[in-house]
Design a protein around this motif. Structure first.
Motif, short mmCIF file in Angstrom:
data_model
loop_
_atom_site.label_atom_id
_atom_site.label_comp_id
_atom_site.label_asym_id
_atom_site.label_seq_id
_atom_site.Cartn_x
_atom_site.Cartn_y
_atom_site.Cartn_z
N ASN A 79 29.50 -1.86 30.29
CA ASN A 79 28.73 -2.11 29.06
C ASN A 79 27.47 -2.93 29.30
O ASN A 79 26.66 -3.09 28.39
N GLN A 80 27.29 -3.46 30.50
CA GLN A 80 26.11 -4.27 30.80
C GLN A 80 24.89 -3.40 31.14
O GLN A 80 23.78 -3.91 31.23
N TYR A 81 25.11 -2.09 31.32
CA TYR A 81 24.02 -1.22 31.78
C TYR A 81 23.71 -0.13 30.76
O TYR A 81 24.54 0.22 29.92
N LEU A 82 22.51 0.41 30.83
CA LEU A 82 22.01 1.38 29.87
C LEU A 82 22.76 2.70 30.03
O LEU A 82 22.67 3.35 31.07
N PRO A 83 23.51 3.13 29.00
CA PRO A 83 24.30 4.35 29.12
C PRO A 83 23.42 5.59 29.12
O PRO A 83 22.38 5.64 28.47
N ALA A 84 23.86 6.62 29.88
CA ALA A 84 23.08 7.84 29.99
C ALA A 84 23.76 9.03 29.33
O ALA A 84 23.25 10.14 29.41
N ASP A 85 24.88 8.79 28.66
CA ASP A 85 25.61 9.90 28.08
C ASP A 85 25.05 10.37 26.74
O ASP A 85 25.35 11.48 26.29
N SER A 86 24.22 9.55 26.09
CA SER A 86 23.68 9.93 24.79
C SER A 86 22.15 10.02 24.79
O SER A 86 21.53 10.13 23.74
N GLY A 87 21.53 9.97 25.97
CA GLY A 87 20.08 10.06 26.05
C GLY A 87 19.40 8.74 25.72
O GLY A 87 20.03 7.78 25.26
N LEU A 88 18.11 8.69 25.96
CA LEU A 88 17.32 7.47 25.73
C LEU A 88 16.79 7.45 24.30
O LEU A 88 16.17 8.41 23.85
N ALA A 89 17.03 6.36 23.61
CA ALA A 89 16.53 6.21 22.24
C ALA A 89 15.01 6.12 22.25
O ALA A 89 14.42 5.59 23.19
N PRO A 90 14.34 6.62 21.21
CA PRO A 90 12.87 6.57 21.16
C PRO A 90 12.38 5.14 20.93
O PRO A 90 13.10 4.28 20.43
N GLY A 91 11.12 4.92 21.31
CA GLY A 91 10.50 3.62 21.07
C GLY A 91 11.05 2.49 21.91
O GLY A 91 11.00 1.33 21.50
N ARG A 92 11.52 2.79 23.11
CA ARG A 92 12.06 1.76 24.00
C ARG A 92 10.96 1.25 24.94
O ARG A 92 10.12 1.99 25.42
#
Length: 223
Positions: A79-92
């Motif tokens: 949970n400490q790392y950016l998950p890749a299973d749902s794609g990158l949210a916009p505006g990051r």
């Protein structure tokens, strides 16, 4: 002379369910199958997270092209790392530096409002730029003009203005040149927003700017 007794042959019996050796063997087989299932299940228990395709510089917008998916086993740290299973949210946006190939921590990504740095272009001696790349970390020294000096320009002495900031870009110098052995070269650094006004004022007053690479903060130092 008496006849010797003739031993009688004992008929071999087919092992039954009550035979201890059969029970032990069956238990060992079942245990091996169960252990193998656990090992295979554990090996597949990986989570997709993002890693940096190249250096991520604070203050820059983050896109899917900047990232690559990796499947890892991190246990409770997943949970400490950016998950890749749902794609990158916009505006990051990138909030803190992440090196090439490193897993991207959740805290390194946020909204535009969370960004605390801005790009600042400084003109520095070309020699101090030779080993720098995008993502390098540098200390920025400013050497103000001595207002009391007469005649030739004199300086009061270098002062550390920014410590360990990231190089956000290496713009081409005037005429399309990328820098040489002499002269000045523009360098974009990601400076804290609260310090930009003061540094611009000193530069406009004639101060000289020098960049010093942080040990281990350049591509050359990592080789």
């Amino acid at each position: 002379m008496s006849d010797l007794p003739v031993p009688s042959a004992r008929r071999l019996q087919k092992p039954g369910w009550r035979d201890a050796r059969l029970v032990v063997g069956l238990v060992l087989v079942l245990a091996s199958v169960a252990l193998g299932s656990v090992v295979v299940s554990s090996a597949d228990d990986r989570t997709p997270v993002y890693a940096a395709r190249g250096p991520l510089v604070p203050g820059r917008p983050l896109s899917a092209d900047d990232l690559t998916r990796v499947d890892v086993q991190l246990g409770s740290r997943t949970n400490q790392y950016l998950p890749a299973d749902s794609g990158l949210a916009p505006g990051r946006f990138v909030l803190r530096e992440v090196g090439e190939g490193e897993l991207v921590p959740r805290v390194a990504v946020g909204s535009r409002e969370q960004v605390g740095v801005q790009p600042l272009v400084l003109s520095v001696d070309a020699g101090s730029v030779a080993t720098l790349t995008v993502g390098s970390r540098v200390d920025v020294y400013v050497n103000p003009v001595d207002p009391a000096a007469t005649g030739a320009t004199k300086f009061t002495g270098p002062e550390l203005a920014l410590a360990g900031v990231s190089v956000g870009g290496l713009p081409k110098a005037a005429g399309g040149l990328s820098g040489g052995a002499g002269g000045d070269r523009p360098v974009q650094v990601m400076a804290p927003s609260s310090r930009i006004k003061d540094i611009i004022g000193q530069v406009d007053a004639g101060a000289r700017v020098t960049l010093v690479a942080v040990p281990g903060g350049t591509a050359e130092a990592d080789q």
